[in-house]
Design a protein around this motif. Structure first.
Motif, PDB file in Angstrom:
ATOM      1  N   VAL A 337      25.350  -1.250   8.871  1.00 22.96           N
ATOM      2  CA  VAL A 337      25.005  -0.290   9.929  1.00 22.96           C
ATOM      3  C   VAL A 337      23.577   0.200   9.698  1.00 22.96           C
ATOM      4  CG1 VAL A 337      25.587   1.898  11.023  1.00 22.96           C
ATOM      5  CG2 VAL A 337      27.403   0.439  10.142  1.00 22.96           C
ATOM      6  N   ARG A 341      21.116   2.667  14.277  1.00 23.67           N
ATOM      7  CA  ARG A 341      22.216   2.216  15.130  1.00 23.67           C
ATOM      8  C   ARG A 341      23.032   3.411  15.617  1.00 23.67           C
ATOM      9  NH1 ARG A 341      26.066  -1.978  15.837  1.00 23.67           N
ATOM     10  NH2 ARG A 341      27.296  -1.259  17.608  1.00 23.67           N
ATOM     11  N   LEU A 343      26.271   5.005  17.005  1.00 24.65           N
ATOM     12  CA  LEU A 343      27.685   4.628  16.909  1.00 24.65           C
ATOM     13  C   LEU A 343      28.569   5.370  17.900  1.00 24.65           C
ATOM     14  CD1 LEU A 343      28.021   4.527  13.014  1.00 24.65           C
ATOM     15  CD2 LEU A 343      27.773   2.576  14.559  1.00 24.65           C
ATOM     16  N   PHE A 395      30.050   3.371  20.701  1.00 24.84           N
ATOM     17  CA  PHE A 395      29.131   2.262  20.953  1.00 24.84           C
ATOM     18  C   PHE A 395      29.363   1.112  19.984  1.00 24.84           C
ATOM     19  CE2 PHE A 395      26.787   6.221  22.088  1.00 24.84           C
ATOM     20  CZ  PHE A 395      26.868   6.056  23.469  1.00 24.84           C
ATOM     21  N   THR A 396      30.534   1.081  19.372  1.00 20.76           N
ATOM     22  CA  THR A 396      30.959  -0.026  18.522  1.00 20.76           C
ATOM     23  C   THR A 396      32.472  -0.160  18.653  1.00 20.76           C
ATOM     24  OG1 THR A 396      31.113  -0.875  16.249  1.00 20.76           O
ATOM     25  CG2 THR A 396      31.165   1.509  16.519  1.00 20.76           C
ATOM     26  N   ASP A 397      32.954  -1.394  18.547  1.00 23.10           N
ATOM     27  CA  ASP A 397      34.398  -1.599  18.591  1.00 23.10           C
ATOM     28  C   ASP A 397      34.989  -1.724  17.190  1.00 23.10           C
ATOM     29  OD1 ASP A 397      33.328  -4.008  17.886  1.00 23.10           O
ATOM     30  OD2 ASP A 397      34.377  -5.192  19.408  1.00 23.10           O
ATOM     31  N   ARG A 398      34.150  -1.589  16.190  1.00 22.87           N
ATOM     32  CA  ARG A 398      34.628  -1.661  14.794  1.00 22.87           C
ATOM     33  C   ARG A 398      34.817  -0.238  14.273  1.00 22.87           C
ATOM     34  NH1 ARG A 398      30.305  -5.700  12.281  1.00 22.87           N
ATOM     35  NH2 ARG A 398      31.122  -4.812  10.340  1.00 22.87           N
ATOM     36  N   ASN A 471      34.918  -1.808   9.049  1.00 23.16           N
ATOM     37  CA  ASN A 471      34.630  -0.879  10.135  1.00 23.16           C
ATOM     38  C   ASN A 471      33.232  -0.286   9.993  1.00 23.16           C
ATOM     39  OD1 ASN A 471      37.259  -0.896  11.478  1.00 23.16           O
ATOM     40  ND2 ASN A 471      38.014   0.036   9.590  1.00 23.16           N
ATOM     41  N   GLN A 472      32.560  -0.130  11.128  1.00 22.77           N
ATOM     42  CA  GLN A 472      31.235   0.493  11.118  1.00 22.77           C
ATOM     43  C   GLN A 472      31.309   2.012  11.251  1.00 22.77           C
ATOM     44  OE1 GLN A 472      29.292  -1.685  14.347  1.00 22.77           O
ATOM     45  NE2 GLN A 472      28.267  -2.991  12.837  1.00 22.77           N
TER      46      GLN A 472
END
Length: 535
Positions: A337, A341, A343, A395-398, A471-472
């Motif tokens: 990450v 970025r 999130l 803004f992330t699917d992780r 996971n992020q």
């Protein structure tokens, strides 16, 4: 006999084995006296199982449980009873149903019998809810619409109303905000009868009259609160460490003396053999001396071996007095990450917008019922939630989510749960990962439904942290609720090495401060406020 010495609960050679053959409690004998007792112990030692045996939810495999009077029980998984109503939590639902039927004109004698002249049940129940900090909570509200803290406080009110002689509380401060915890502390301070509390809340444990620790299959009862017990334990462990060092020194001395004696014996044998070969004395004399020397050497070796064995036994005995606690050990993969970025975004109806960016650490605070959990769930499901006081967008699917209510698949095994999170991993890799969470060998084949609250939490934590790809963004809702103090330390260490984004809801200020929170967000009736101080 003084009142503090009277037995409230007596356990006699108590044993319990799970249906899969795993022993939970073996030959336990102990007594809980009248008063307030804090029951502590590492996750998986059987604290919840012991409470369930005392409450009668489980039947002993062997031995007996004797309780003086009626038992009330507040279970650890109370918040999962989402279909229950507040009236059911209070234990007044049948009285309330009968009262309303009578008030509507139904003169069925069964209603009068069920009511049992408890005509003020509704007013009394609402007054007790107000007293414990739940004004405006209707008796018909389902648990699913309450926060975890509101659920616990309502159930605690029910226990007060029932006036049970012995009350068992399993992690009662889980999910409670600071104000609610203080209300609980005050309630327990004036509680009549006997209370046995399983908790990792040090402030609560220090309100207890006695501390009982379940460890290695035995129950140690100390006549004082948690801090006093820890002081006693520290003194005891310091003495044990000193005794172990002395025993190890004695062992080294005995081993050195044995080596020195064996060296002397070997030298004597060599000299005797030289004399014999040179025939310096008559053969019969030499043979007699040889035999005498062999007998003497044998006795000496026996004495030396016995001394060394005794010293080794002393080291083993002192070593067993030293605590060697197993703790979870977690090493997290890098979620990659970058600092820039973005999130997630949190916002409210007043136009406040807060971004979670890069490996940022965010604490979300606010009173019970304000909507913190609902806000996090909107972030997980990527949908707004009008009326909750806030909206969220990811803004992330992780995203890894550890909910406040651990609704796990009770029929799945521990291994199956982790396989669902890391489908590409081999069984060896899964077992190696679970070993870091103290699930080793055949334990990984146990049903989740047979696990203690702390063990269930470790399963959920393993599923969260070992996900592939990593996971992020991690979202943790009251993560320390079911962790023992050692495991909290390990969780802090693991999260300290995590390089992704982190959002934490917790009422544990000590835990939050150890995580190095950089952004504080307070949620109240006016929306979201950034950089709010911890209260």
């Amino acid at each position: 006999m003084s009142i503090t010495q009277k037995p409230a609960v007596t356990l006699a050679d108590l044993s319990f084995t799970w249906p899969d053959g795993a022993p939970a409690i073996s030959h336990l004998s102990a007594t809980f006296t009248v008063g307030r007792t804090g029951l502590i112990g590492d996750n998986g030692t059987g604290k919840t199982t012991l409470l369930r045996l005392i409450a009668g939810d489980l039947a002993p495999t062997a031995g007996t449980v004797s309780v003086t009077g009626r038992v009330g029980y507040l279970p650890q998984h109370l918040t999962l009873r989402t279909g229950a109503t507040v009236a059911e939590l209070l234990g007044v639902d049948q009285h309330l149903t009968a009262l309303r039927a009578i008030e509507s004109g139904d003169a069925d004698p069964a209603h009068f019998e069920a009511l049992a002249d408890d005509w003020d049940v509704e007013a009394r129940s609402l007054a007790e809810l107000h007293r414990i900090g739940l004004p405006g909570i209707g008796l018909d509200r389902p648990v699913a619409t309450l926060s975890g803290g509101e659920t616990v406080l309502a159930a605690l009110t029910g226990l007060r109303l029932s006036r049970d002689d012995v009350v068992l509380l399993d992690e009662p401060t889980n999910n409670l905000d600071r104000d609610s915890r203080h209300l609980l502390y005050e309630a327990l301070g004036s509680w009549t009868g006997s209370v046995v509390v399983v908790s990792h809340d040090v402030a609560l444990l220090n309100l207890m009259d006695a501390t009982a620790e379940l460890r290695d299959g035995s129950l140690t009862v100390f006549g004082g609160p948690y801090d006093a017990y820890q002081d006693h334990l520290a003194t005891e462990q310091a003495a044990a460490e000193q005794a172990l060092r002395s025993a190890e020194q004695q062992l080294r001395t005995e081993q050195r003396q044995r080596i020195e004696a064996q060296t002397k014996l070997a030298r004597r044998r060599r000299y005797a053999r030289t004399d014999f070969e040179n025939k310096r004395k008559p053969k019969i004399i030499m043979n007699n001396r040889k035999q005498e020397a062999q007998v003497s050497a044998g006795k000496l070796r026996g004495q030396l071996d016995a001394s060394v064995d005794a010293a080794k036994q002393a080291v083993d005995e002192q070593g067993r007095r030293i605590r060697r606690d197993a703790t979870i050990s977690i090493s997290l993969p890098d979620p990659d990450v970058p600092a820039a970025r973005r999130l997630a975004e949190l916002s409210d109806d007043q136009g406040h917008r807060i971004f979670v960016q890069g490996p940022e650490r965010v604490a979300l605070t606010g009173r019970n019922g304000i909507g913190k959990t609902r806000l996090l769930e909107t972030l997980i499901h990527c949908a707004g939630a009008p009326g909750t006081g806030g909206r969220a967008e990811a803004f992330t699917d992780r995203i890894g989510y550890l909910p406040q209510r651990l609704d796990l698949d009770d029929d799945a095994t521990i291994l199956q749960m982790l396989r669902g999170a890391t489908p590409s991993a081999t069984e060896g890799e899964l077992r190696a990962g679970l070993a870091h969470f103290l699930f080793r060998g055949d334990v990984v084949d146990r049903r989740v439904g047979d696990l203690s609250g702390g063990e269930r939490f470790r399963v959920a934590l393993a599923e969260l942290l070992l996900t592939d790809p990593p996971n992020q963004l991690l979202i943790l809702d009251e993560p320390t609720n079911n962790l023992d103090l050692h495991s909290v330390d390990e969780l802090v260490d693991a999260l300290s090495a995590y390089h992704g984004g982190l959002i934490v809801v917790s009422h544990d200020d000590a835990f939050l401060s150890r995580l190095g929170i950089g952004t504080w967000i307070a949620m109240d009736d006016d929306g979201l406020h950034q950089d709010a101080p911890v209260r």
